[in-house]
Design a protein around this motif. Structure first.
Motif, PDB file in Angstrom:
ATOM      1  N   LEU A  52      -7.590   2.352  -2.286  1.00 32.75           N
ATOM      2  CA  LEU A  52      -6.247   1.972  -1.852  1.00 32.75           C
ATOM      3  C   LEU A  52      -5.352   1.909  -3.079  1.00 32.75           C
ATOM      4  CD1 LEU A  52      -6.609  -1.032   0.636  1.00 32.75           C
ATOM      5  CD2 LEU A  52      -5.711   1.230   1.146  1.00 32.75           C
ATOM      6  N   ARG A  53      -4.271   2.671  -3.042  1.00 26.15           N
ATOM      7  CA  ARG A  53      -3.327   2.647  -4.165  1.00 26.15           C
ATOM      8  C   ARG A  53      -2.111   1.818  -3.748  1.00 26.15           C
ATOM      9  NH1 ARG A  53      -5.421   5.753  -7.920  1.00 26.15           N
ATOM     10  NH2 ARG A  53      -6.731   7.536  -7.304  1.00 26.15           N
ATOM     11  N   CYS A  54      -1.727   0.886  -4.622  1.00 25.69           N
ATOM     12  CA  CYS A  54      -0.670  -0.073  -4.286  1.00 25.69           C
ATOM     13  C   CYS A  54       0.371  -0.152  -5.393  1.00 25.69           C
ATOM     14  CB  CYS A  54      -1.269  -1.472  -4.080  1.00 25.69           C
ATOM     15  SG  CYS A  54      -2.533  -1.542  -2.803  1.00 25.69           S
ATOM     16  N   GLU A  55       1.528  -0.680  -4.993  1.00 23.11           N
ATOM     17  CA  GLU A  55       2.583  -1.024  -5.940  1.00 23.11           C
ATOM     18  C   GLU A  55       2.700  -2.544  -5.992  1.00 23.11           C
ATOM     19  OE1 GLU A  55       7.439  -0.677  -6.505  1.00 23.11           O
ATOM     20  OE2 GLU A  55       6.461   0.133  -4.727  1.00 23.11           O
ATOM     21  N   VAL A  56       2.684  -3.087  -7.199  1.00 26.96           N
ATOM     22  CA  VAL A  56       2.812  -4.535  -7.381  1.00 26.96           C
ATOM     23  C   VAL A  56       4.252  -4.953  -7.084  1.00 26.96           C
ATOM     24  CG1 VAL A  56       2.618  -6.445  -9.015  1.00 26.96           C
ATOM     25  CG2 VAL A  56       0.960  -4.562  -9.092  1.00 26.96           C
ATOM     26  N   LEU A  57       4.400  -5.983  -6.251  1.00 27.06           N
ATOM     27  CA  LEU A  57       5.733  -6.470  -5.873  1.00 27.06           C
ATOM     28  C   LEU A  57       6.130  -7.734  -6.624  1.00 27.06           C
ATOM     29  CD1 LEU A  57       5.470  -6.029  -1.986  1.00 27.06           C
ATOM     30  CD2 LEU A  57       6.444  -4.424  -3.656  1.00 27.06           C
ATOM     31  N   THR A  58       5.154  -8.545  -7.014  1.00 30.32           N
ATOM     32  CA  THR A  58       5.446  -9.802  -7.712  1.00 30.32           C
ATOM     33  C   THR A  58       4.568  -9.928  -8.948  1.00 30.32           C
ATOM     34  OG1 THR A  58       3.824 -10.995  -6.371  1.00 30.32           O
ATOM     35  CG2 THR A  58       6.108 -10.996  -5.593  1.00 30.32           C
ATOM     36  N   VAL A 111       0.850  -1.191   0.000  1.00 31.21           N
ATOM     37  CA  VAL A 111       0.000   0.000   0.000  1.00 31.21           C
ATOM     38  C   VAL A 111       0.887   1.243   0.000  1.00 31.21           C
ATOM     39  CG1 VAL A 111      -1.790   1.261   1.239  1.00 31.21           C
ATOM     40  CG2 VAL A 111      -1.795  -1.244   1.254  1.00 31.21           C
ATOM     41  N   ILE A 112       0.658   2.132  -0.965  1.00 32.47           N
ATOM     42  CA  ILE A 112       1.471   3.346  -1.037  1.00 32.47           C
ATOM     43  C   ILE A 112       0.656   4.615  -0.778  1.00 32.47           C
ATOM     44  CG2 ILE A 112       3.192   2.336  -2.595  1.00 32.47           C
ATOM     45  CD1 ILE A 112       1.782   3.655  -4.939  1.00 32.47           C
ATOM     46  N   ALA A 113      -0.702   4.509  -0.848  1.00 34.59           N
ATOM     47  CA  ALA A 113      -1.529   5.690  -0.563  1.00 34.59           C
ATOM     48  C   ALA A 113      -2.956   5.250  -0.267  1.00 34.59           C
ATOM     49  CB  ALA A 113      -1.508   6.657  -1.745  1.00 34.59           C
ATOM     50  N   LYS A 114      -3.662   6.059   0.555  1.00 31.62           N
ATOM     51  CA  LYS A 114      -5.061   5.795   0.899  1.00 31.62           C
ATOM     52  C   LYS A 114      -5.880   7.049   0.621  1.00 31.62           C
ATOM     53  CE  LYS A 114      -5.477   4.584   5.140  1.00 31.62           C
ATOM     54  NZ  LYS A 114      -5.811   3.938   6.435  1.00 31.62           N
ATOM     55  N   GLU A 115      -7.061   6.828   0.061  1.00 25.85           N
ATOM     56  CA  GLU A 115      -8.049   7.888  -0.073  1.00 25.85           C
ATOM     57  C   GLU A 115      -9.349   7.369   0.546  1.00 25.85           C
ATOM     58  OE1 GLU A 115      -8.198   9.136  -4.160  1.00 25.85           O
ATOM     59  OE2 GLU A 115      -6.007   9.000  -4.350  1.00 25.85           O
ATOM     60  N   LYS A 116     -10.424   8.120   0.418  1.00 24.20           N
ATOM     61  CA  LYS A 116     -11.654   7.760   1.111  1.00 24.20           C
ATOM     62  C   LYS A 116     -12.123   6.347   0.778  1.00 24.20           C
ATOM     63  CE  LYS A 116     -16.390   9.273   1.975  1.00 24.20           C
ATOM     64  NZ  LYS A 116     -17.446  10.268   1.640  1.00 24.20           N
ATOM     65  N   ASN A 117     -12.226   6.019  -0.487  1.00 20.18           N
ATOM     66  CA  ASN A 117     -12.702   4.705  -0.922  1.00 20.18           C
ATOM     67  C   ASN A 117     -11.709   4.001  -1.834  1.00 20.18           C
ATOM     68  OD1 ASN A 117     -15.257   4.879   0.406  1.00 20.18           O
ATOM     69  ND2 ASN A 117     -15.961   6.256  -1.218  1.00 20.18           N
TER      70      ASN A 117
END
Length: 473
Positions: free
Chosen positions: A147-153, A139-145
């Motif tokens: 979740l922004r993520c970076e793929v690791l695999t 998880v790299i950022a959160k907003e109200k509804n």
């Protein structure tokens, strides 16, 4: 004489029903090959399907003269992704967005999640595991509804994939509305055991038990240990539940994989110390879903569970959807029998005994071990004394539980080394000896062998419970 000649498996086998084993012919064969308990995975299957299979199990178990238990496994509060029009190919470094509450986004890689509060529960920096850990994201950022993520695999994101968030407490109820409907179905069908998924604390087990009691069910509560919080609260959960399942699929995702063998051993040891049945589940013969023979590592894994003297080993996909369900049962049986003959880890020596009945059970086990008795015969109304003896893990003896109640007989199918036998209680000691002799001779126990008899309650006309060493005529 050490009674290895006609050794019968002590470790119970649980098989999951599914498309590969739903026919009457397959269910009959599974019972014949040695299945002790059938699992109904309520993540799949509908009420009519469940009712039909329950009827077949009951019919065939009577025909074969063997008590077979039934376990309903709730889906639990699973977090899953929503539907996708097409699978998404993901690679490390890609951005990925999870949305809740109907939020829309124009991001290239995005999917909805069925749990609205995931954004509140999770923190920036936490790792999200998707599809049994095949895809990992941070998880790299959160907003109200959002979740922004970076793929690791690298991986392929498909529809309705399971999500794990290791170490994060998820504020979901222990039982969903679907679980409550399924439990009601299980009660109507006479299920013997109810497995509670994603148990986090002892109160979860207490809630399920209250529901069962309020609806008139005598079903036993099986707590599934499958996340870090359950491991943390293990002692209290064991005390609260009737049995424990080590659900190594999710547990192996939620905990560092190198910790899994240590956790498994700790759970088995703790359960045996507290005389609670323990089930080792998941991936026992995973390769046999597609292949006719197991890997050597799988054989060793099974042997380790049997050596530690777990009450049960459980198959999931191997019998639900695999190509070789009957062969899986035969392999489990062969490995278990051979390993049991070699001895066990001896965790039962750590059991603490307090009341007279517990000490009576211990005396019976010591006597049976000393003389190499192939059988301990227990006259029990409610099964308690036979489960006490099972918890002490007799070295050579199978435990024959002579009981006047069919419901109690089915509940005993989960316990190590117990073979339930439905009988009308004898009037006196002489009649009990005659009954036992007749029964055991049919089971292959020969004249001259010594057995131990023990009664849970005084028989009519007698004042005391007894332990008796008897030589078969």
């Amino acid at each position: 004489m050490i009674p290895f000649k006609n050794w019968k498996r002590r470790t119970k086998i649980i098989a999951t029903l599914g498309p590969a084993t739903e026919s009457g012919e397959k269910i009959f064969s599974l019972i014949e090959k040695g299945v002790d308990v059938f699992r109904f995975n309520m993540s799949h299957g509908n009420p009519n399907w469940v009712r039909e299979k329950v009827g077949l199990i009951q019919e065939f178990s009577k025909r074969l003269g063997k008590y077979v238990g039934m376990l309903l496994d709730t889906q639990g509060p699973a977090i899953r992704t929503g539907d996708l029009p097409d699978p998404m190919q993901l690679k490390p470094g890609d951005s990925f967005t999870f949305t809740v509450r109907g939020e829309k986004t124009d991001d290239l890689h995005s999917v909805s999640v069925n749990y609205d509060d995931i954004v509140n529960d999770i923190h920036v920096g936490d790792v999200i595991l998707v599809d049994n850990g095949n895809i990992q994201m941070r998880v790299i950022a959160k907003e109200k509804n959002i979740l922004r993520c970076e793929v690791l695999t690298a991986g392929v994101m498909k529809s309705r994939r399971h999500i794990n968030i290791p170490g994060v407490r998820i504020n979901l109820p222990p039982l969903t509305q679907k679980d409550l409907r399924d439990i009601q179905l299980g009660i109507e069908c006479g299920m013997d055991f109810f497995a509670l998924s994603f148990v986090r604390e002892a109160n979860d087990c207490d809630l399920l038990r209250q529901i069962l009691i309020s609806k008139g069910s005598h079903g036993k509560v099986v707590a599934k240990i499958e996340d870090q919080l359950a491991v943390k609260n293990l002692s209290q959960i064991i005390d609260s539940a009737d049995a424990i399942m080590i659900a190594r699929g999710d547990l192996g995702i939620e905990c560092p994989f190198e910790e899994l063998p240590i956790i498994q051993r700790r759970i088995v040891k703790s359960c045996i110390q507290k005389r609670k049945p323990v089930i080792v589940a998941t991936h026992l013969l995973e390769s046999m879903i597609m292949n006719p023979a197991p890997t050597r590592a799988e054989i060793t894994d099974i042997a380790n569970a049997v050596y530690e003297q777990a009450d049960c080993v459980m198959l999931s996909g191997e019998t639900a959807s695999g190509k070789y369900p009957l062969e899986c049962i035969q392999i489990l049986d062969r490995v278990a029998v051979r390993t049991e003959k070699s001895g066990g880890a001896g965790y039962a020596s750590l059991v603490e005994l307090f009341d007279d009945e517990e000490k009576l059970a211990k005396t019976a086990v010591h006597l049976a071990d000393d003389v190499g008795a192939p059988a301990i015969c227990v006259f029990t109304r409610f099964g308690h004394l036979s489960t006490l003896i099972a918890g002490l893990r007799p070295r050579y003896s199978l435990i024959y539980a002579f009981c006047p109640d069919e419901d109690v007989c089915r509940k005993l199918t989960l316990h190590y080394g117990v073979e339930p036998c439905l009988v009308v209680f004898p009037k006196n000691q002489e009649e009990s000896i005659e009954l036992v002799e007749s029964y055991l001779k049919k089971k292959g126990i020969e004249s001259g062998q010594k057995i131990v008899l023990i009664s849970e309650v005084p028989l009519r006309g007698e004042r005391d419970r007894y332990i008796l060493l008897h030589q078969i005529h």
